[in-house]
Design a protein around this motif. Structure first.
Motif, mmCIF file in Angstrom:
data_model
loop_
_atom_site.group_PDB
_atom_site.id
_atom_site.type_symbol
_atom_site.label_atom_id
_atom_site.label_comp_id
_atom_site.label_asym_id
_atom_site.label_seq_id
_atom_site.Cartn_x
_atom_site.Cartn_y
_atom_site.Cartn_z
ATOM 1 N N LEU A 1 13.966 -1.787 68.086
ATOM 2 C CA LEU A 1 12.688 -2.390 68.461
ATOM 3 C C LEU A 1 12.766 -3.090 69.815
ATOM 4 C CD1 LEU A 1 11.681 -4.005 65.028
ATOM 5 C CD2 LEU A 1 11.104 -1.744 65.908
ATOM 6 N N ARG A 2 11.635 -3.108 70.492
ATOM 7 C CA ARG A 2 11.444 -3.884 71.716
ATOM 8 C C ARG A 2 10.114 -4.617 71.577
ATOM 9 N NH1 ARG A 2 15.963 -2.834 72.071
ATOM 10 N NH2 ARG A 2 17.088 -1.628 73.648
ATOM 11 N N ILE A 3 10.031 -5.827 72.131
ATOM 12 C CA ILE A 3 8.791 -6.611 72.029
ATOM 13 C C ILE A 3 8.487 -7.207 73.395
ATOM 14 C CG2 ILE A 3 7.698 -8.636 70.993
ATOM 15 C CD1 ILE A 3 9.516 -8.251 68.547
ATOM 16 N N LYS A 4 7.237 -7.085 73.827
ATOM 17 C CA LYS A 4 6.811 -7.744 75.061
ATOM 18 C C LYS A 4 5.309 -7.961 75.000
ATOM 19 C CE LYS A 4 8.548 -9.384 78.867
ATOM 20 N NZ LYS A 4 9.732 -10.249 78.862
ATOM 21 N N SER A 5 4.885 -9.114 75.482
ATOM 22 C CA SER A 5 3.435 -9.327 75.568
ATOM 23 C C SER A 5 2.895 -8.543 76.750
ATOM 24 C CB SER A 5 3.128 -10.821 75.707
ATOM 25 O OG SER A 5 2.820 -11.147 77.029
ATOM 26 N N ASN A 6 1.603 -8.296 76.751
ATOM 27 C CA ASN A 6 0.995 -7.572 77.864
ATOM 28 C C ASN A 6 0.769 -8.508 79.048
ATOM 29 O OD1 ASN A 6 -0.969 -9.157 76.743
ATOM 30 N ND2 ASN A 6 -2.575 -7.604 76.771
ATOM 31 N N ALA A 7 0.294 -7.953 80.161
ATOM 32 C CA ALA A 7 0.069 -8.764 81.357
ATOM 33 C C ALA A 7 -0.993 -9.820 81.122
ATOM 34 C CB ALA A 7 -0.344 -7.864 82.529
ATOM 35 N N ASP A 8 -1.952 -9.509 80.253
ATOM 36 C CA ASP A 8 -3.011 -10.482 79.969
ATOM 37 C C ASP A 8 -2.516 -11.593 79.056
ATOM 38 O OD1 ASP A 8 -4.779 -9.011 81.473
ATOM 39 O OD2 ASP A 8 -5.460 -7.808 79.759
ATOM 40 N N ASN B 1 -4.848 -3.561 79.595
ATOM 41 C CA ASN B 1 -4.186 -2.620 78.687
ATOM 42 C C ASN B 1 -4.540 -1.165 78.975
ATOM 43 O OD1 ASN B 1 -2.932 -4.656 76.878
ATOM 44 N ND2 ASN B 1 -5.063 -5.212 76.540
ATOM 45 N N LEU B 2 -4.459 -0.808 80.258
ATOM 46 C CA LEU B 2 -4.759 0.576 80.631
ATOM 47 C C LEU B 2 -3.490 1.413 80.769
ATOM 48 C CD1 LEU B 2 -7.540 -0.148 83.273
ATOM 49 C CD2 LEU B 2 -7.820 0.615 80.898
ATOM 50 N N ILE B 3 -2.426 0.767 81.248
ATOM 51 C CA ILE B 3 -1.168 1.490 81.454
ATOM 52 C C ILE B 3 -0.028 0.712 80.799
ATOM 53 C CG2 ILE B 3 0.528 2.271 83.170
ATOM 54 C CD1 ILE B 3 -1.773 2.637 85.135
ATOM 55 N N LEU B 4 0.774 1.422 80.040
ATOM 56 C CA LEU B 4 1.993 0.833 79.487
ATOM 57 C C LEU B 4 3.159 1.302 80.345
ATOM 58 C CD1 LEU B 4 3.402 -0.766 77.191
ATOM 59 C CD2 LEU B 4 3.728 1.434 76.038
ATOM 60 N N TYR B 5 3.775 0.324 81.022
ATOM 61 C CA TYR B 5 4.975 0.650 81.782
ATOM 62 C C TYR B 5 6.169 0.559 80.838
ATOM 63 C CZ TYR B 5 2.045 -0.036 85.912
ATOM 64 O OH TYR B 5 1.055 0.057 86.849
ATOM 65 N N MET B 6 7.019 1.544 80.877
ATOM 66 C CA MET B 6 8.190 1.520 79.998
ATOM 67 C C MET B 6 9.380 2.137 80.705
ATOM 68 S SD MET B 6 8.113 4.760 77.546
ATOM 69 C CE MET B 6 9.841 4.844 77.920
ATOM 70 N N ALA B 7 10.530 1.550 80.397
ATOM 71 C CA ALA B 7 11.761 2.064 80.993
ATOM 72 C C ALA B 7 12.436 2.994 80.016
ATOM 73 C CB ALA B 7 12.689 0.917 81.355
ATOM 74 N N GLU B 8 12.932 4.075 80.519
ATOM 75 C CA GLU B 8 13.760 4.936 79.688
ATOM 76 C C GLU B 8 15.047 4.192 79.371
ATOM 77 O OE1 GLU B 8 13.862 8.241 82.455
ATOM 78 O OE2 GLU B 8 12.774 9.443 80.974
ATOM 79 N N PHE B 9 15.558 4.411 78.206
ATOM 80 C CA PHE B 9 16.729 3.676 77.765
ATOM 81 C C PHE B 9 17.992 4.131 78.498
ATOM 82 C CE2 PHE B 9 20.354 2.860 75.030
ATOM 83 C CZ PHE B 9 20.138 1.550 74.668
#
Lengths: 454, 102
Positions: A205-212, A258-266
């Motif tokens: 699991l990963r958890i992060k709040s959004n920019a807002d 909440n238009l774009i979810l930025y995510m890093a590949e592991f």
């Protein structure tokens, strides 16, 4: 003459805290003895620090400390904690009997002694801007440190979720992963009560709040597929979205609205990908991967720029890049090469988006918390803290430990957004639960009376 | 209506308590009872129906005649509350002593 406190039943009582007791009759005729102490946890105590030090470092008689809950006839080890000649910290319940075993490591000619020192962890009032580090091992308490003074513990909170993921929003709601059942749990930081439990979410699991800062994103990967879902600060969990075409996920954060979810590949050289939230598909990458660097954390600021924490798995270099939404590098904030190998982390600052925090590690068990101004990279605060991993001083044995309390070394960290009153930490022994359950029951008639007139 | 602000208990005269006026907000009903000294006599008043905001400072009439008295107010339903900033009890001295019955 041999010592008498050689069993749980004959343990020496520690009557008051802090204590500093030197026992000099450890050795008798070339035989060292394991000795025991007992105490009843003070009513104010959440966490106790204990230390048995022989004065020898690296060789000779050096006892290992083991904490237990009582009674003497049925002791139970506390969280498997054991430390040779080094300080420990462990959660306690006020009014409960505890034992400390100082187990010998060898027999020798002697004389030998053990100096037993115990103290109650600080009980300060958490304040906005304080640093929160929940533990990575279930059962251990969450550490609260002051934001500016090195090695200063504010308090601990027991019975919090413990694992590797978590975040906080400005209202003070805290979402943490719990490793024991792979759930995520929502807490209110006014009183650190649990508001919501997702139940088991299989995978990593990963958890992060959004920019807002008003919605938690929970990334998950298992069986070669990555997913995400959202959880509101009120505890409403969405359905899960499959990140088609991605098998793992590391840092993640949604942009404003909440238009774009930025995510890093592991893992090493992972790119920063962009997921079209309403379109439910991947867009072009924001940034290509960089050789040897992983991206444990991403934070999107209110202006739509993206902070990405880069950690070089080979050299241990740590830096944060700030990208425009178009992928241009606007700033690079270098934290240099950390001497530790533990994954660094990034957290929202109390004054976000003006600044942000990063957490790096040394190879001597020191956490370095750094507050950096976004606009020009100025380091606003550098704050060091000695770590206690699995309850044990995370540094070689020494006659002069840096501090008697500290944080776990591998977990998320957060900046406290609202104050929490100290009374919330009290564990009430023999607490009575309202027999009316959730039914509303009025208090006796609220009444006023005037004085006798005239 | 006469003001009784200057009334004094030093003479323990018999007083006619005539009404109560409050600056009150809240929800639900405020139950009110007048009691004489040591709760020997009592008189239950018609409750005030409270409002969260109001420009009315309600008055409740009463007919209670004793030397000393006090007012008790209360709520008795879940969710009811009151906030009182001012209480005025109107009263007038009517006798200096009770009739001699012997």
């Amino acid at each position: 003459m041999a010592p008498t406190n050689t069993s749980f039943a004959t343990a020496v009582t520690i009557a008051a805290f802090p204590c500093d007791i030197t026992q000099t009759d450890i050795n008798d005729g070339g035989v060292n003895f394991t000795v025991f102490y007992r105490f009843v946890a003070p009513l104010s105590a959440r966490v106790i620090g204990a230390w048995g030090f022989s004065g020898n470092i690296g060789s000779g008689y050096r006892p290992t400390i083991f904490p237990y809950t009582g009674p003497a006839g049925a002791p139970v080890a506390v969280l498997g904690i054991a430390a040779q000649n080094k300080p420990i910290q462990f959660p306690v319940n006020p009014g409960i009997e505890y034992f400390l075993e100082f187990r010998k490591n060898l027999d020798n000619a002697g004389p030998n002694q053990v100096r037993v020192r115990c103290e109650v962890a600080p009980l300060g009032n958490p304040a906005p801007g304080d640093i929160l580090v929940n533990d990575d091992t279930p059962g251990f308490p969450m550490w609260i440190g002051t934001p500016t003074t090195n090695n200063e513990t504010r308090n601990f909170v027991k019975d919090m979720a413990a694992a590797e993921a978590g975040d906080i929003v400005p209202t003070g709601r805290l979402l943490l992963e719990e490793a024991s059942d792979n759930s995520v749990r929502l807490y209110e930081t006014v009183n650190f009560t649990q508001l919501f439990n997702s139940g088991t979410l299989t995978g990593t699991l990963r958890i992060k709040s959004n920019a807002d800062r008003n919605l938690f994103y929970v990334g998950r990967y298992t069986g070669g597929q990555a997913f995400y879902r959202t959880i509101t600060p009120a505890g409403v969990m969405s359905g899960e979205v499959t990140l088609t075409g991605e098998d793992q996920i590391d840092g993640l954060c949604a942009n404003p609205s909440n238009l774009i979810l930025y995510m890093a590949e592991f893992g090493s050289a992972g790119a920063i990908r962009r997921w079209d939230i309403p379109g439910v598909t991947f867009l072009s990458n924001l940034a290509a991967g960089i050789a040897n660097y992983q991206i444990p954390d991403i934070q999107v600021l209110a202006d739509g720029t993206i902070l990405a924490l880069y950690h070089n798995l080979v050299s241990q270099d740590v830096n944060i890049k700030r990208y425009s939404a178009a992928g241009a590098v606007l700033n690079t904030y270098s934290l240099g090469v950390q001497t530790g190998t533990t994954k660094p982390r990034m957290a929202w600052a109390f004054d976000s988006p003006t600044s942000f925090w990063a957490w790096t590690h040394t190879n001597t068990g020191t956490s370095i918390f750094t507050n950096i101004r976004v606009s020009d990279g100025t380091v606003l605060t550098t704050r060091n803290q000695q770590e206690y991993e699995s309850g044990v001083y995370n540094n070689p044995e020494t006659a002069t430990p840096v501090t008697r309390f500290g944080n776990s070394f591998s977990c998320p960290f957060m900046i406290l957004h609202i104050p929490a009153p100290p009374a919330i930490f009290v564990n009430v022994v023999g607490k009575k639960t309202d027999t009316n359950g959730l039914i509303d029951v009025k208090i006796p008639d609220p009444t006023f009376k005037t004085a006798l007139l005239p | 209506m006469a003001s009784t602000a200057a009334l004094s208990s030093s003479q323990d005269n018999i007083v006619h308590y005539t009404s109560v006026r409050m600056r009150i907000i809240g929800t639900g009903q405020l139950d009110m009872v007048m009691f004489s000294q040591d709760d020997i006599y009592s008189s239950t008043l018609v409750p005030f129906t409270m409002q969260a905001t109001t420009n009315i400072r309600p008055t409740r009439l009463m007919n209670f005649q004793h030397q000393r008295a006090y007012l008790k107010g209360s709520t008795d339903v879940i969710g009811e509350f009151f906030k009182i900033n001012k209480i005025v009890i109107y009263a007038k001295e009517v006798f200096v002593e009770y009739p001699n019955l012997t």
